[in-house]
Design a protein around this motif. Sequence first.
Motif, PDB file in Angstrom:
ATOM      1  N   SER A  76       0.870  -1.175   0.000  1.00  0.00           N
ATOM      2  CA  SER A  76       0.000   0.000   0.000  1.00  0.00           C
ATOM      3  C   SER A  76       0.913   1.232   0.000  1.00  0.00           C
ATOM      4  N   SER A  77       0.399   2.398   0.366  1.00  0.00           N
ATOM      5  CA  SER A  77       1.232   3.600   0.292  1.00  0.00           C
ATOM      6  C   SER A  77       0.892   4.563   1.416  1.00  0.00           C
ATOM      7  N   THR A  78       1.861   5.429   1.746  1.00  0.00           N
ATOM      8  CA  THR A  78       1.639   6.440   2.780  1.00  0.00           C
ATOM      9  C   THR A  78       0.787   7.588   2.265  1.00  0.00           C
ATOM     10  N   ASN A  79       0.818   7.883   0.983  1.00  0.00           N
ATOM     11  CA  ASN A  79      -0.086   8.802   0.290  1.00  0.00           C
ATOM     12  C   ASN A  79      -0.374  10.083   1.070  1.00  0.00           C
ATOM     13  N   PHE A  80       0.666  10.911   1.229  1.00  0.00           N
ATOM     14  CA  PHE A  80       0.476  12.233   1.822  1.00  0.00           C
ATOM     15  C   PHE A  80       0.173  13.204   0.674  1.00  0.00           C
ATOM     16  N   GLY A  81      -0.995  13.064   0.075  1.00  0.00           N
ATOM     17  CA  GLY A  81      -1.340  13.867  -1.086  1.00  0.00           C
ATOM     18  C   GLY A  81      -0.702  13.312  -2.341  1.00  0.00           C
ATOM     19  N   VAL A  88       4.271   1.102   1.551  1.00  0.00           N
ATOM     20  CA  VAL A  88       4.044   0.424   2.826  1.00  0.00           C
ATOM     21  C   VAL A  88       3.989  -1.066   2.520  1.00  0.00           C
ATOM     22  N   VAL A  89       4.864  -1.849   3.148  1.00  0.00           N
ATOM     23  CA  VAL A  89       4.979  -3.269   2.844  1.00  0.00           C
ATOM     24  C   VAL A  89       4.425  -4.076   4.018  1.00  0.00           C
ATOM     25  N   ARG A  90       3.328  -4.777   3.772  1.00  0.00           N
ATOM     26  CA  ARG A  90       2.701  -5.620   4.796  1.00  0.00           C
ATOM     27  C   ARG A  90       2.447  -4.849   6.085  1.00  0.00           C
ATOM     28  N   GLY A  91       2.009  -3.601   5.953  1.00  0.00           N
ATOM     29  CA  GLY A  91       1.668  -2.786   7.105  1.00  0.00           C
ATOM     30  C   GLY A  91       2.828  -2.053   7.730  1.00  0.00           C
ATOM     31  N   LEU A  92       4.044  -2.204   7.204  1.00  0.00           N
ATOM     32  CA  LEU A  92       5.224  -1.562   7.766  1.00  0.00           C
ATOM     33  C   LEU A  92       5.728  -0.479   6.819  1.00  0.00           C
ATOM     34  N   ASP A  93       6.128   0.668   7.382  1.00  0.00           N
ATOM     35  CA  ASP A  93       6.577   1.769   6.543  1.00  0.00           C
ATOM     36  C   ASP A  93       7.765   2.457   7.191  1.00  0.00           C
ATOM     37  N   ALA A 143      15.614  -2.893   6.668  1.00  0.00           N
ATOM     38  CA  ALA A 143      14.714  -3.600   5.750  1.00  0.00           C
ATOM     39  C   ALA A 143      13.958  -4.699   6.484  1.00  0.00           C
ATOM     40  N   ILE A 144      13.636  -4.482   7.750  1.00  0.00           N
ATOM     41  CA  ILE A 144      12.925  -5.485   8.535  1.00  0.00           C
ATOM     42  C   ILE A 144      11.524  -5.732   7.985  1.00  0.00           C
ATOM     43  N   GLY A 145      10.979  -4.742   7.257  1.00  0.00           N
ATOM     44  CA  GLY A 145       9.650  -4.918   6.665  1.00  0.00           C
ATOM     45  C   GLY A 145       9.691  -5.262   5.186  1.00  0.00           C
ATOM     46  N   GLY A 146      10.742  -4.830   4.491  1.00  0.00           N
ATOM     47  CA  GLY A 146      10.842  -5.088   3.061  1.00  0.00           C
ATOM     48  C   GLY A 146      11.856  -4.148   2.432  1.00  0.00           C
ATOM     49  N   ALA A 147      12.047  -4.299   1.143  1.00  0.00           N
ATOM     50  CA  ALA A 147      13.013  -3.480   0.425  1.00  0.00           C
ATOM     51  C   ALA A 147      12.503  -3.188  -0.968  1.00  0.00           C
TER      52      ALA A 147
END
Length: 671
Positions: A76-81, A88-93, A143-147
């Motif tokens: 998904s994405s943080t999408n600040f505008g 956002v990878v598996r809920g981690l950003d 990179a504990i959440g992804g890369a």
Amino acid sequence: MKVLKRSVVATAVLLVISNQASFAHQTLDAVVVTANPLGSDINDLVAPVSVLRGDELAKKQSSTLGETLNHLPGISSTNFGPNSSRPVVRGLDGDRVRIMNNGGASLDVSSLSADHAVAIDPLLVEQIEVVRGPAALQYGGSAIGGAVNIIDNRIPRSPINGVDGRAEFRAGGPEMERAGAALLNTGNGQLAIHADAAYRKTDNLRIPGNVLRSDAIKEGSKLLNSNSDQQSGSVGASATSEHGYAGLSLDTYRNDYGTSLFENGSPTRIKMQQDRVTFAAEQRSLDGKLGLISSLHGSISHTDYKHDELVGSAIEATFKNKGWEGHFGGTLVPVNTAFGQLKGAWGIQASSSQLRMTGDAPLVPNADTNTRALYIFEELSFSKDSAVNLGARVEDVRIKGIAGNGSDGDASVGEKKFKPFSTSLGYRQGLNSLWTATSNFSYTERAPTYYELFSNGLHHATGMHEIGDPNQKMEKGITLDLALTYKTAESKTRLGAFVTEFSNFIGLMPQLVSDEYRFEGIKARLYGLEADGRFPLLKGVFAKAGQIDLSWKADYVRGENRTTGGSLPRIAPLRLDASLIYTEGRYSSQLDVRYAASQNRYDDSLGATPSYTMVGVGASYKTVIQGFKSAYWFVRVDNLTNEVARNASSVMRDVAMVGSRSLRAGLRASF
């Protein structure tokens, strides 16, 4: 309308679970990725990896990296505008997702705040690789959440004879984008030269819904202060041969964009600039020449980053980050053992960055961060369809807070030292000629960042008063990934499940004082499901060569705060995607349907997000035009039903929404 939307979604789901057709139209190409230190084909990897390249990348490119990747499973994405969005990878950003350029870190400050853009232009990218789940072994504890590894050709890696390149132009969308890029490569087989340039301008975003946040302003259908003006470019050269290269590149990036917010009636904007110089080299096919070494590779880059945050025409804060990062490593000559063939890779990495922040009551004090690391990776192939791999990484991380810029966090500064350790164990087993099972178990440690240690102040982008903890412990988590993959020459399906258990998760937790949040260690769990695939449905449609394929995706993530029993914030809900794709020769068209369920589990003041269904259509055509080898035309209509869609993973979800119904068209030509 709601009945119609639900029917469309239901039909898409039924198509997904229907029997797969066995006839062929187009074969699925092999894709070699760098996410594995051994450079394996994507189908031989244990870790879940997604790749965007070629026409698929051109269709999904957006003005931000987060929105470009937002349609991939588990992303998904943080999408600040419309101007700032990280994946956002598996809920981690944030710093749990490492963003790199050709394997080297992007030393911007986009992980510090969601309104800080990533200093990379997707228009100039050749390929994007996304590792879902811990990728700390090769890329570090962050990179504990992804890369996400963005690959370009700014340093040519193979011989070039003559001249080639591409030009691209696109326009439209809810932000009325006008963007173009040009790339040129030339060489004589020994010396290769690359040059590129890109620009992008956008107007204020047109939106279908109302703005809820008080410091955002809507005028008619437009979200004010959401326009942008961006330029980037580079030159590079390398000496090349069939067995390697050595080269240098210089690149620059500029971006002047609105945050969609206002402060005391004045628009808040960011003016960003980044300059980078990189040296990289590789020598392949060394078997027997340097003992056990099969290949060597290395790179070192220096980055000079700065951005000003303006309220009206006055500079409110300035961020500067200068630093370098280098890595050197290689692969080992395969060794035949009694159990099978053993292959290995190793690497050493180092980096240093100096953050300097000035302004009225800065959020964080100045900080220096230095890291050193060593990793090893071994893979034992029992047979063509069976392999086990094992890797480990040790790091030395030193973070020094420096008083003097007026931050309230100055009182807690000092040097903090951490020694993260990460390891992983993976197994791949071919069940038959069509099905493959994979499993991956990893343990990862992440050192806290400077802002998790030393921040103390009002974060203007979020409206939160954020307080760090200088005694913060390392983040620690274990992850189990399981997957089944089905693959033929013309279709592929992947079904996966994961769970990550954090014994210490550094969360930004609300306090009893209104708008006060502290970085605290908690116990947490994230788990979910991911599935995607593509297969043919019908052939001989409208013409002998006509065919309809189904491309689909489904993902679900659940985040639990096991200390309080509540939920983790900003977790994307259940999402289902389906695309019917019609192809006939050089022509292709598709109908896309995306459904996102409501998200009623949240741990912030922004509340729940309602469900939505997005519909889009598009078409493309490949042809030849005079003076070019090939041309790729495309046109898309997004948000066909003008749906109001808010992103549950965004801290700005009460303002930032998907743009209104819009038309976008473009042309990419190669020569």
